[in-house]
Design a protein around this motif. Structure first.
Motif, short mmCIF file in Angstrom:
data_model
loop_
_atom_site.label_atom_id
_atom_site.label_comp_id
_atom_site.label_asym_id
_atom_site.label_seq_id
_atom_site.Cartn_x
_atom_site.Cartn_y
_atom_site.Cartn_z
N ALA A 160 0.98 -1.01 -0.05
CA ALA A 160 -0.01 0.12 0.02
C ALA A 160 0.81 1.15 -0.12
CB ALA A 160 -0.97 -0.18 1.18
N GLU A 161 1.95 1.34 -0.84
CA GLU A 161 2.57 2.44 -0.78
C GLU A 161 3.12 2.96 -2.41
OE1 GLU A 161 4.92 3.52 1.46
OE2 GLU A 161 4.48 2.13 3.07
N ILE A 162 3.43 4.10 -2.45
CA ILE A 162 4.00 4.81 -3.65
C ILE A 162 5.38 5.13 -3.49
CG2 ILE A 162 3.61 6.61 -5.31
CD1 ILE A 162 0.49 6.72 -4.39
N ASP A 163 6.07 4.62 -4.21
CA ASP A 163 7.50 4.99 -4.16
C ASP A 163 7.64 6.49 -4.73
OD1 ASP A 163 8.19 2.63 -2.82
OD2 ASP A 163 8.48 1.54 -4.77
N VAL A 164 8.62 7.36 -4.31
CA VAL A 164 8.89 8.57 -4.70
C VAL A 164 10.15 8.78 -4.92
CG1 VAL A 164 8.93 10.89 -4.60
CG2 VAL A 164 6.72 9.70 -3.78
N ALA A 209 6.00 -2.21 -8.50
CA ALA A 209 5.76 -1.00 -7.58
C ALA A 209 5.02 -0.03 -8.42
CB ALA A 209 6.89 -0.66 -6.88
N VAL A 210 4.06 0.89 -7.59
CA VAL A 210 3.84 2.28 -8.29
C VAL A 210 4.67 3.23 -8.04
CG1 VAL A 210 1.86 3.90 -8.22
CG2 VAL A 210 1.42 1.39 -8.13
N ALA A 211 5.28 4.04 -8.69
CA ALA A 211 6.30 4.88 -8.54
C ALA A 211 6.01 6.15 -9.12
CB ALA A 211 7.61 4.18 -8.93
N VAL A 212 6.60 7.14 -8.45
CA VAL A 212 6.75 8.74 -9.01
C VAL A 212 8.12 8.81 -9.05
CG1 VAL A 212 6.14 11.15 -8.99
CG2 VAL A 212 4.43 9.31 -8.20
#
Length: 959
Positions: A120-124, A143-146
């Motif tokens: 439940a994370e967004i990597d930045v 992974a979801v990442a910005v």
């Protein structure tokens, strides 16, 4: 979650309603699943909300089971060295809000992330200059990442030549960003060459004949001053919106001032500031905030120094330039951002604030000034700078001035002839010498006020295939800088890291000692300053000349054009990190994209950034950098390093006392054979106990951590000499300690070969399924994971891992690098599956599985390494099959067919598609290796091995 949920989602994130254009763009994406190619949004319109919108589109797509409609990775790219990263701050806020959500729409968002990406994370992640060797940049394909990046950093990675990325890791970066990624190119008018390259990359990706099931790269442009007609822009509802209307209609009057030459600029700006500080205030309850923006770094430094002398403490004066170490920037901006950030509420302060800056605040800086004084530049640059004047439109008045140095107007090295054309345009629009540069009041740009885009090479199939050859690289290859900035003379960047303890008594580099230290405490991007190659050379010359050197008056842009005035008489060596480790080279031989290490004693930077004339000792930021991210605790102790650990402001006498006391410990080290680890540990922690009050907090905290947790102590020594220092490290590495390209030889934990291969197969299957690969590719990746390390059964490899013969190992607690190996274990793995086709019976594409096995450490694209190998023999059992291998692999032979296989698979799956499939397997290998370390730590914790119990008992007995 559906398209109508955007208002609720945005309000939960930011506690205010979205602008109409933001709602409209979210609805458009949810309907069409396509980003407009050009989005026209003026300064202050909130375009960084495109990050919110891209993430929302992904969540809506997942809600409806449409996994290919939106990208997992969002890359927000700008062609600037920026001092403030509004986009990164926004992305971090979104990630934190979703991670911590307890209920409502953000909790639903967290649940979707957990279901489809495993966390439940967004990597930045940030790629702003520097040379990023840390492996967490390419870590998990699900992974979801910005990713916040410059053109140089993302562009070089997409083209298989990532700046600061090893040749062996380059395919992973190209593959990861080449698929399932959305590129948002901010301020596209200043990055036209890269736009053309993105278009070419998009075209070349369509040449694959076998789709993967995962969507290739997609991209969109954002600009406040688009050079072509937009596909999406503000509409009447935006113009009527009460908040947006104030920003769009705010007046920004700028007085036009001319001076004959550049050397008159410092006095002119100082006089303007003095007058402004004596003028009636423009805001109630606030001291004046004055911004000065100029075109060149040396000019900014001179103005800053002049203001400090002229104002004598009556104002808070600061300098902002892009050439600064990330950790130094964070420290500086932690103090300044609350004072400068746009806000509806007044900010109290005892003194006026004056900021002198370069182009670094044109993009990314959500600053709001009462008054701005700006050096004449191209029209788009002026509009960006003045956008920081009365940014929110909440004040009734604003003041400012544009200053032109007439001698540079026709042929400026940064902006060319656009300065003169822009000045003409502004003079025509001015009334009584004042022009209004408000968003809706400013005159329309003319073509001659906008810098022309340089010619850019076409990304042809032949060039793409050359770039894809990463190991070994071809003898003649394209210059990726030309695809990012066009055919212009540039000063490409290198990354500079300052370290203590790596020079001799004459401040000359001690290469042997430095290599020992850097081997155990490698440089990180957070401690690295990104500099044009010419600026780096001027820094080295300043040290060699033993006298101050004048800063070249260059711009603060990526790809600056700067003359290199090398006279050929300077002799100095530096340390360069490359695929072969740490090497000593003459400074003139440093290549663009390199990471260079120099002694702190050489000087060259201050709290504001690059300053080649500054000879003061530079702080070593290695420990501060390691505190960020997931890295094991580590200390390197030598007398000079200990001296540098002193607190800020500590006197020379106290620092020298630290060094002399540290020498007392290093004198008892002896050589490696008689090194008494327990005794040295006691002496070391006694030193920390006595001198802790003089040391910086992060050093004391780290020492406490290493004293009370499992750790290993080693001597640092040079051949034939007594040890000169100590390396004290946590017993087990963490995720970010394991490098991209040599993870197989990292000192980790003892892992059986069969267990490791089965584990990698499971990770590969999970990754491939989660990202949406076709089922046949899922099967082939799983099989490749099962077979990838069979070649480690080579008895020479087992000897290197310290295996006792009772079982085959994939990893060992230690590595004996003195063992002479033959061909790489990947080649033996391929040779085994070739010898026993039964192992490949379930493969859908046998060639793909062979290739994935043979390239899973980044070699073999498209030749395998040439190694003398007399061959070997070994036995092992795989899935009930008894295997016997005698001989050596033939993949090194010209007629092996390996090159042909590489080319055929690129045509089938695409150049970036094949790299993406490699990345899935390699990251499965990495993640499994991390899991093995964590499992070992859990087992030891369960047995009560939680600290250095034995060493602590010995210490107490002797104490």
């Amino acid at each position: 979650m559906n398209a109508d949920s955007f208002r609720e989602y945005f309000l939960a994130l930011h506690a205010h309603e979205p602008f109409p254009w933001q709602v409209r763009l979210a609805a458009l994406l949810c309907k069409t699943n396509e980003w407009p190619r050009m989005i026209d949004l003026p300064t202050g319109a909130g375009k960084t909300a495109c990050i919110d919108i891209a993430l929302f589109h992904l969540l809506v797509s997942w809600t409806h089971g449409q996994f290919g409609n939106a990208a997992r990775r969002i890359a927000f790219v700008v062609d600037r060295r920026i001092i403030v990263d509004e986009a990164a701050d926004r992305a971090k806020h979104i990630a934190t809000s979703i991670r911590n959500a307890k209920d409502g729409i953000l909790r639903r968002a967290a649940d979707l992330l957990a279901e489809h990406s495993g966390r439940a994370e967004i990597d930045v992640m940030t790629l702003r200059g520097g040379v990023a060797r840390e492996r967490n940049l390419v870590r998990d394909p699900t992974a979801v990442a910005v990713v916040l990046s410059t053109v140089d950093q993302l562009g070089s990675r997409l083209l298989f030549r990532g700046y600061g990325v090893s040749d062996f890791a380059a395919p992973m970066h190209a593959g990861m960003f080449g698929f399932d990624t959305l590129v948002l190119l901010d301020e596209a008018h200043i990055a036209e060459p890269f736009r053309k390259t993105l278009a070419g990359l998009e075209r070349e990706q369509k040449r694959m004949t076998e789709p993967l099931g995962v969507r290739a790269l997609r991209w969109s442009q954002l600009s406040a001053t688009p050079s072509v007609g937009p596909d999406f822009s503000l509409d009447e509802m935006d113009e009527r919106h009460p908040v947006l209307r104030r920003r769009l209609q705010a007046n920004k009057p700028m007085r036009l001032i001319e001076v004959p030459k550049r050397d008159a600029l410092p006095k002119t700006f100082v006089d303007l500031v003095k007058v402004e500080l004596n003028a009636p205030p423009q805001a109630v309850g606030e001291k004046p905030r004055i911004g000065i923006v100029v075109n060149r770094v040396a000019t900014a430094r001179e103005i800053h120094s002049s203001l400090l002398r002229a104002l004598e403490g009556t104002a808070d004066v600061h300098l902002l330039i892009g050439r600064i170490r990330p950790l130094d920037r964070d420290t500086l901006m932690a103090d300044l951002t609350p004072k400068l950030k746009s806000s509806q509420a007044p900010r109290a302060g005892e003194l006026p604030i004056v900021i002198v800056a370069t182009q670094t605040i044109e993009v990314g800086a959500d600053f709001d000034f009462h008054t701005m004084f700006v050096e004449a530049a191209s029209y788009p640059a002026i509009r960006q700078r003045v956008g920081r004047l009365n940014r929110l439109g909440i004040r009734d008045s604003a003041r400012g001035a544009l200053v032109l140095a007439k001698a540079d107007a026709e042929d400026d090295p940064v902006y060319g002839a656009t300065i003169a054309s822009t000045w003409t345009l502004l003079e025509r629009a001015a009334s009584d010498g004042i022009v209004d540069l408000g968003i809706r009041q400013a005159p329309e740009a003319t073509p001659d006020t906008i810098p022309s885009s340089p010619a850019t090479p076409e990304l042809s199939p032949a060039l793409v295939h050359l770039l894809a050859q990463t190991s070994p690289r071809p003898a003649i290859e394209p210059d990726v800088a030309q695809f990012l900035h066009g055919f212009v003379e540039q000063a490409p960047d290198v990354a500079i890291v300052w370290r203590d303890g790596i020079c001799d008594g004459d401040k000359n580099l001690d290469s042997a000692k430095a290599k020992q230290i850097l081997d155990v405490l490698p440089p990180l991007a957070l401690e690295a300053m990104s500099l044009p190659l010419s600026s780096f050379r001027s820094l080295v010359r300043a040290k060699a000349a033993k006298k101050p050197i004048k800063l070249v008056d260059a711009g603060d842009l990526d790809g600056d054009v700067v003359a290199d005035d090398d006279d050929g008489r300077t002799n100095a060596n530096v340390l360069v990190l490359d695929d072969d480790g740490v090497n000593t080279v003459p400074f003139q031989q440093v290549r663009p994209g390199s990471m260079v290490v120099i002694p702190c004693e050489w000087g060259g930077t201050d709290r504001y950034g690059f300053s080649p004339g500054n000879r003061d000792h530079v702080r070593d930021l290695s420990l501060a950098a390691r505190r960020r991210g997931s890295r094991a605790a580590m200390l390197v102790f030598t007398d000079e390093i200990a001296r540098g650990w002193g607190k800020d402001g500590l006197g020379e006498g106290d620092r020298n006392e630290l060094r002399e006391a540290a020498r007392g410990i290093t004198r008892i080290l002896g050589d490696e054979e008689d090194f008494d680890g327990a005794g040295v540990r006691i002496a070391l922690f006694e030193w920390f106990k006595v001198y802790g009050p003089l040391l910086r907090d992060e050093v004391v905290e780290l020492a406490k951590k290493l004293r009370t947790r499992p750790s290993v102590i080693e001597a640092l020594s040079q051949a034939g000499k007594d040890a000169f220092g100590i390396a004290l490290r946590a017993r087990y590495p963490k995720a970010d300690d394991l490098s991209d390209d040599v993870i197989g030889l990292q000192r980790t934990v003892e892992v059986p070969l069969e267990e490791h291969c089965l584990g990698v197969a499971e990770y590969a299957k999970r990754f491939a399924r989660h990202v949406g690969l076709a089922s046949v590719l899922v099967d082939d990746l799983t099989l490749a994971g099962r077979l990838h390390d069979l070649g480690k059964a080579d008895p020479r490899f087992q000897a290197m891992l310290g295996a006792d013969g009772s079982r085959l190992l994939a990893k060992g607690r230690s590595v004996d690098r003195g063992v002479v190996l033959g061909a790489r274990h990947e080649c033996y793995s391929v040779a085994l599956v070739d010898r026993y086709p039964v192992l490949m019976a379930s493969a859908h594409d046998t060639g793909l599985v062979r290739y994935l096995i043979g390239s899973h450490h980044g070699r073999g694209r498209g030749l395998q390494p040439i190694v003398d190998d007399a061959g070997t023999w070994f036995e092992l059992e795989v899935d009930g099959h008894e295997l016997l291998f005698r001989g050596r692999p033939n993949l090194l032979a010209v007629d092996s067919g390996w090159v042909e296989l590489f080319v055929r698979l690129q045509r089938k799956y695409g150049v970036w598609g094949l790299a993406y499939l490699e990345t899935i397997l390699r990251l499965a290998d990495h993640r499994r290796s991390e899991a093995e370390i964590e499992e070992k730590k859990r087992l030891e914790a369960g047995r009560g091995i939680e600290n250095n119990e034995e060493e602590m008992r010995v210490e107490e007995a002797r104490g």
